[in-house]
Design a protein around this motif. Structure first.
Motif, PDB file in Angstrom:
ATOM      1  N   ASN A  42       0.850  -1.191   0.000  1.00 27.67           N
ATOM      2  CA  ASN A  42       0.000   0.000   0.000  1.00 27.67           C
ATOM      3  C   ASN A  42       0.887   1.242   0.000  1.00 27.67           C
ATOM      4  O   ASN A  42       2.114   1.145  -0.034  1.00 27.67           O
ATOM      5  CB  ASN A  42      -0.959  -0.014   1.194  1.00 27.67           C
ATOM      6  N   VAL A  43       0.286   2.404   0.050  1.00 25.28           N
ATOM      7  CA  VAL A  43       1.046   3.653  -0.002  1.00 25.28           C
ATOM      8  C   VAL A  43       2.002   3.744   1.180  1.00 25.28           C
ATOM      9  O   VAL A  43       3.144   4.190   1.029  1.00 25.28           O
ATOM     10  CB  VAL A  43       0.096   4.873  -0.060  1.00 25.28           C
ATOM     11  N   GLU A  44       1.572   3.306   2.354  1.00 20.65           N
ATOM     12  CA  GLU A  44       2.441   3.362   3.533  1.00 20.65           C
ATOM     13  C   GLU A  44       3.673   2.481   3.336  1.00 20.65           C
ATOM     14  O   GLU A  44       4.783   2.859   3.721  1.00 20.65           O
ATOM     15  CB  GLU A  44       1.681   2.939   4.796  1.00 20.65           C
ATOM     16  N   THR A  45       3.476   1.318   2.739  1.00 19.38           N
ATOM     17  CA  THR A  45       4.598   0.420   2.455  1.00 19.38           C
ATOM     18  C   THR A  45       5.571   1.093   1.496  1.00 19.38           C
ATOM     19  O   THR A  45       6.792   1.055   1.696  1.00 19.38           O
ATOM     20  CB  THR A  45       4.101  -0.901   1.841  1.00 19.38           C
ATOM     21  N   LEU A  46       5.031   1.706   0.453  1.00 13.80           N
ATOM     22  CA  LEU A  46       5.877   2.396  -0.526  1.00 13.80           C
ATOM     23  C   LEU A  46       6.625   3.563   0.111  1.00 13.80           C
ATOM     24  O   LEU A  46       7.805   3.783  -0.187  1.00 13.80           O
ATOM     25  CB  LEU A  46       5.028   2.877  -1.706  1.00 13.80           C
ATOM     26  N   ASP A  47       5.957   4.289   1.010  1.00 12.59           N
ATOM     27  CA  ASP A  47       6.618   5.381   1.732  1.00 12.59           C
ATOM     28  C   ASP A  47       7.775   4.845   2.570  1.00 12.59           C
ATOM     29  O   ASP A  47       8.861   5.432   2.600  1.00 12.59           O
ATOM     30  CB  ASP A  47       5.630   6.120   2.639  1.00 12.59           C
ATOM     31  N   ALA A  48       7.538   3.735   3.253  1.00 13.62           N
ATOM     32  CA  ALA A  48       8.578   3.131   4.093  1.00 13.62           C
ATOM     33  C   ALA A  48       9.761   2.677   3.233  1.00 13.62           C
ATOM     34  O   ALA A  48      10.924   2.892   3.605  1.00 13.62           O
ATOM     35  CB  ALA A  48       8.015   1.957   4.890  1.00 13.62           C
ATOM     36  N   TRP A  49       9.475   2.057   2.102  1.00 11.15           N
ATOM     37  CA  TRP A  49      10.548   1.616   1.203  1.00 11.15           C
ATOM     38  C   TRP A  49      11.342   2.806   0.680  1.00 11.15           C
ATOM     39  O   TRP A  49      12.563   2.747   0.581  1.00 11.15           O
ATOM     40  CB  TRP A  49       9.985   0.820   0.040  1.00 11.15           C
ATOM     41  N   GLU A  50      10.639   3.872   0.346  1.00 12.71           N
ATOM     42  CA  GLU A  50      11.317   5.073  -0.149  1.00 12.71           C
ATOM     43  C   GLU A  50      12.237   5.643   0.925  1.00 12.71           C
ATOM     44  O   GLU A  50      13.387   6.010   0.646  1.00 12.71           O
ATOM     45  CB  GLU A  50      10.299   6.117  -0.582  1.00 12.71           C
ATOM     46  N   THR A  51      11.761   5.701   2.151  1.00 14.94           N
ATOM     47  CA  THR A  51      12.570   6.210   3.262  1.00 14.94           C
ATOM     48  C   THR A  51      13.805   5.348   3.466  1.00 14.94           C
ATOM     49  O   THR A  51      14.921   5.864   3.623  1.00 14.94           O
ATOM     50  CB  THR A  51      11.728   6.263   4.558  1.00 14.94           C
ATOM     51  N   GLN A  52      13.612   4.027   3.451  1.00 24.63           N
ATOM     52  CA  GLN A  52      14.745   3.114   3.616  1.00 24.63           C
ATOM     53  C   GLN A  52      15.757   3.287   2.489  1.00 24.63           C
ATOM     54  O   GLN A  52      16.972   3.291   2.726  1.00 24.63           O
ATOM     55  CB  GLN A  52      14.267   1.668   3.652  1.00 24.63           C
ATOM     56  N   LEU A  53      15.263   3.436   1.280  1.00 22.87           N
ATOM     57  CA  LEU A  53      16.149   3.612   0.136  1.00 22.87           C
ATOM     58  C   LEU A  53      16.967   4.892   0.275  1.00 22.87           C
ATOM     59  O   LEU A  53      18.181   4.903   0.039  1.00 22.87           O
ATOM     60  CB  LEU A  53      15.340   3.635  -1.165  1.00 22.87           C
ATOM     61  N   HIS A  54      16.327   5.975   0.694  1.00 21.62           N
ATOM     62  CA  HIS A  54      17.045   7.230   0.903  1.00 21.62           C
ATOM     63  C   HIS A  54      18.091   7.088   2.008  1.00 21.62           C
ATOM     64  O   HIS A  54      19.215   7.586   1.861  1.00 21.62           O
ATOM     65  CB  HIS A  54      16.071   8.367   1.254  1.00 21.62           C
ATOM     66  N   HIS A  56      19.625   4.324   3.005  1.00 19.92           N
ATOM     67  CA  HIS A  56      20.727   3.475   2.532  1.00 19.92           C
ATOM     68  C   HIS A  56      21.615   4.222   1.546  1.00 19.92           C
ATOM     69  O   HIS A  56      22.846   4.103   1.597  1.00 19.92           O
ATOM     70  CB  HIS A  56      20.194   2.195   1.890  1.00 19.92           C
ATOM     71  N   SER A  57      21.010   4.995   0.652  1.00 23.15           N
ATOM     72  CA  SER A  57      21.817   5.720  -0.334  1.00 23.15           C
ATOM     73  C   SER A  57      22.636   6.816   0.335  1.00 23.15           C
ATOM     74  O   SER A  57      23.790   7.049  -0.042  1.00 23.15           O
ATOM     75  CB  SER A  57      20.942   6.291  -1.449  1.00 23.15           C
ATOM     76  N   GLU A  58      22.072   7.480   1.340  1.00 23.64           N
ATOM     77  CA  GLU A  58      22.833   8.502   2.067  1.00 23.64           C
ATOM     78  C   GLU A  58      23.991   7.874   2.829  1.00 23.64           C
ATOM     79  O   GLU A  58      25.102   8.415   2.835  1.00 23.64           O
ATOM     80  CB  GLU A  58      21.923   9.269   3.019  1.00 23.64           C
ATOM     81  N   ALA A  59      23.744   6.741   3.453  1.00 22.28           N
ATOM     82  CA  ALA A  59      24.810   6.057   4.191  1.00 22.28           C
ATOM     83  C   ALA A  59      25.901   5.593   3.235  1.00 22.28           C
ATOM     84  O   ALA A  59      27.098   5.729   3.526  1.00 22.28           O
ATOM     85  CB  ALA A  59      24.238   4.865   4.962  1.00 22.28           C
ATOM     86  N   PHE A  60      25.507   5.071   2.084  1.00 20.86           N
ATOM     87  CA  PHE A  60      26.488   4.623   1.093  1.00 20.86           C
ATOM     88  C   PHE A  60      27.307   5.801   0.589  1.00 20.86           C
ATOM     89  O   PHE A  60      28.536   5.724   0.478  1.00 20.86           O
ATOM     90  CB  PHE A  60      25.788   3.922  -0.075  1.00 20.86           C
ATOM     91  N   ALA A  61      26.634   6.908   0.277  1.00 16.50           N
ATOM     92  CA  ALA A  61      27.331   8.094  -0.220  1.00 16.50           C
ATOM     93  C   ALA A  61      28.298   8.627   0.829  1.00 16.50           C
ATOM     94  O   ALA A  61      29.423   9.037   0.494  1.00 16.50           O
ATOM     95  CB  ALA A  61      26.325   9.170  -0.618  1.00 16.50           C
TER      96      ALA A  61
END
Length: 80
Positions: A42-54, A56-61
């Motif tokens: 659902n939208v909440e799941t997608l929001d959570a995935w987006e947050t996690q992706l951001h 992880h990408s910030e930590a990697f950078a």
């Protein structure tokens, strides 16, 4: 060159609003798909995935930046 033009014309805020609305609409469309419904996405799941992706990408950078700066410092130290 274009960054200043975009800012001066007030397009930066307009583009940010467009991006935000587009993301909301895209998430709603994805959540309404049969594929997503079958998997409980659902939208909440997608929001959570987006947050996690951001996160992880910030930590990697950050890690990449630290390794790059570390390598540069080591190289400069060897040259001296």
């Amino acid at each position: 060159m274009f960054a200043g033009l975009v800012e001066n014309l007030g397009l930066k805020e307009g583009l940010a609003e467009f991006k935000e609305q587009f993301n909301k609409d895209a998430k709603a469309a994805i959540a309404e798909s049969q594929f997503a419904k079958e998997r409980g996405i659902n939208v909440e799941t997608l929001d959570a995935w987006e947050t996690q992706l951001h996160q992880h990408s910030e930590a990697f950078a950050q890690g990449l930046h630290e390794r790059t700066i570390g390598a540069a410092v080591d190289t400069l130290a060897q040259d001296e």
